[in-house]
Design an enzyme around this catalytic site. Structure first.
Site, PDB file in Angstrom:
ATOM      1  N   ASP A 101       0.352  -4.043   8.001  1.00  0.00           N
ATOM      2  CA  ASP A 101       1.621  -4.928   7.949  1.00  0.00           C
ATOM      3  C   ASP A 101       2.576  -4.359   9.254  1.00  0.00           C
ATOM      4  O   ASP A 101       2.412  -3.506   9.497  1.00  0.00           O
ATOM      5  CB  ASP A 101       1.976  -4.596   6.574  1.00  0.00           C
ATOM      6  N   ASN A 170       5.276   0.587  -6.751  1.00  0.00           N
ATOM      7  CA  ASN A 170       5.297  -0.339  -7.722  1.00  0.00           C
ATOM      8  C   ASN A 170       3.686  -1.026  -7.487  1.00  0.00           C
ATOM      9  O   ASN A 170       3.607  -2.204  -8.282  1.00  0.00           O
ATOM     10  CB  ASN A 170       5.822  -1.489  -7.002  1.00  0.00           C
ATOM     11  N   HIS A 172       1.703  -1.777  -5.001  1.00  0.00           N
ATOM     12  CA  HIS A 172       1.440  -2.615  -3.896  1.00  0.00           C
ATOM     13  C   HIS A 172       0.410  -1.930  -2.960  1.00  0.00           C
ATOM     14  O   HIS A 172       0.424  -0.597  -2.810  1.00  0.00           O
ATOM     15  CB  HIS A 172       2.735  -3.022  -3.037  1.00  0.00           C
ATOM     16  N   GLU A 177       3.058  -7.276  -2.521  1.00  0.00           N
ATOM     17  CA  GLU A 177       4.187  -6.952  -3.671  1.00  0.00           C
ATOM     18  C   GLU A 177       3.557  -7.582  -4.988  1.00  0.00           C
ATOM     19  O   GLU A 177       3.075  -8.750  -5.060  1.00  0.00           O
ATOM     20  CB  GLU A 177       5.442  -7.382  -3.538  1.00  0.00           C
TER      21      GLU A 177
HETATM   22  C1  GLP Z   1       4.400   1.237   2.573  1.00  0.00           C
HETATM   23  C2  GLP Z   1       3.590   0.481   3.417  1.00  0.00           C
HETATM   24  C3  GLP Z   1       2.313   0.596   2.711  1.00  0.00           C
HETATM   25  C4  GLP Z   1       2.167   2.240   2.200  1.00  0.00           C
HETATM   26  C5  GLP Z   1       3.037   2.117   1.106  1.00  0.00           C
HETATM   27  C6  GLP Z   1       3.153   3.907   0.962  1.00  0.00           C
HETATM   28  O1  GLP Z   1       5.596   0.500   2.404  1.00  0.00           O
HETATM   29  N1  GLP Z   1       3.410  -0.901   3.498  1.00  0.00           N
HETATM   30  O2  GLP Z   1       0.835   0.301   3.761  1.00  0.00           O
HETATM   31  O3  GLP Z   1       0.742   2.463   1.930  1.00  0.00           O
HETATM   32  O4  GLP Z   1       4.110   1.562   1.199  1.00  0.00           O
HETATM   33  O5  GLP Z   1       4.134   4.292   1.530  1.00  0.00           O
HETATM   34  P1  GLP Z   1       4.260   5.884   1.460  1.00  0.00           P
HETATM   35  O6  GLP Z   1       3.202   6.613   1.744  1.00  0.00           O
HETATM   36  O7  GLP Z   1       5.607   6.309   2.359  1.00  0.00           O
HETATM   37  O8  GLP Z   1       4.595   6.207  -0.162  1.00  0.00           O
END
Ligand code: GLP
Length: 280
Positions: A101, A170, A172, A177
């Site tokens: 993404d 959440n 995702h 989302e």
């Molecule tokens: C982000 C990314 C995801 C990531 C997730 C967890 O926003 N879009 O690809 O895996 O949220 O993030 P974190 O490792 O900082 O908790």
């Protein structure tokens, strides 16, 4: 039936008959701390890369961003630097990866873009050219068209081989989302307030500075990967991880669709697995 968390499935209170089958094939790697977990994950990826270089075609890797992944890239770069120079040169030449993404409105040169994150964590160390370390272009004039282009590029490259995935608070995966149906493809999405708060750290702590939209690969592309590695650390994600793995698949918890994939590996530390019925 025995499931990978060690307890009998009878005691699990599964509300969906597909959950037991998923758990019986899920491969779980648990370590006490994130550091040991990342070492184990890097071991696995190193073996994968080594064998990928023996193949005629290098199947693209699917990469994730986020705080969870930072120690992974650091360890990977460190370990690869110990490879013989000729082997490393071969890897640098053949490398091809697609990130999940990117934020809409942030061109790759923006310091807050995932493209900048990937360059800092991996690209500059392995001297990867932008066409080898692919992300959606957050600066594209027409984000919907860019999402279509990116989906086509993944398809053209033959789809993803090994897919790394983090987990959002959440539920995702990528930026899929809630609600996200299983069949959703690469597209432009609106980020939940909770996600913008979760990611605010990279934007000076201000959620309003986090872009409102992103381009993300969909569950469609993610579930088409040959193997999926879900990496989850920290107590804050213990409950959403339990829901994603043990409750019925639901658009409200996009990560729960992973239950439909035949080859999922779960990499967890003790804190993140606290709500899973693990062997004591
Ligand atoms: C982000 C990314 C995801 C990531 C997730 C967890 O926003 N879009 O690809 O895996 O949220 O993030 P974190 O490792 O900082 O908790």
């Amino acid at each position: 039936i025995q499931h990978p968390f060690g307890a009998s499935l009878d005691g699990l209170n599964c509300r969906d008959h597909c959950v037991p089958q998923f758990l019986s094939r899920l491969v779980v790697q648990r370590r006490p701390e994130p550091t040991a977990l990342m070492q184990a994950l890097v071991d696995h990826v190193m073996v994968h890369l080594d064998s990928a270089l023996e193949q005629e075609r290098f199947k693209p890797l699917g990469l994730a961003t986020g705080r969870t992944m930072e120690p992974f890239y650091g360890t990977l770069v460190q370990r690869l630097s110990a490879w013989p120079a000729s082997r490393l040169a071969q890897l640098k030449r053949r490398w091809l990866s697609f990130n999940l993404d990117e934020y809409v409105g942030l061109p790759s040169a923006d310091e807050h873009s995932f493209a900048s994150y990937m360059h800092a964590q991996l690209g500059r160390h392995l001297e990867l050219a932008p066409p080898q370390l692919c992300l959606p272009d957050g600066g594209a004039d027409d984000p919907a068209e860019e999402a279509r282009r990116y989906a086509a590029a993944v398809q053209e490259a033959g789809g993803i081989g090994l897919q790394l995935l983090g987990l959002g608070g959440n539920g995702h995966v990528g930026f899929n989302e809630p609600p996200s149906p299983a069949g959703c493809g690469c597209r432009v999405v609106t980020l939940q307030r909770a996600t913008r708060i979760q990611n605010a750290g990279a934007f000076g702590g201000d959620p309003d500075q986090v872009p409102e939209r992103a381009i993300t690969l969909g569950l469609d592309e993610i579930l088409a990967a040959d193997e999926i590695h879900l990496i989850v650390t920290g107590a804050a994600k213990a409950e959403i991880l339990r829901t994603a793995l043990l409750d019925p698949c639901s658009a409200e918890v996009p990560a729960s669709w992973l239950q439909q994939h035949p080859r999922v590996h779960l990499w967890v530390d003790d804190a993140a697995s606290a709500h899973l019925p693990l062997l004591s």
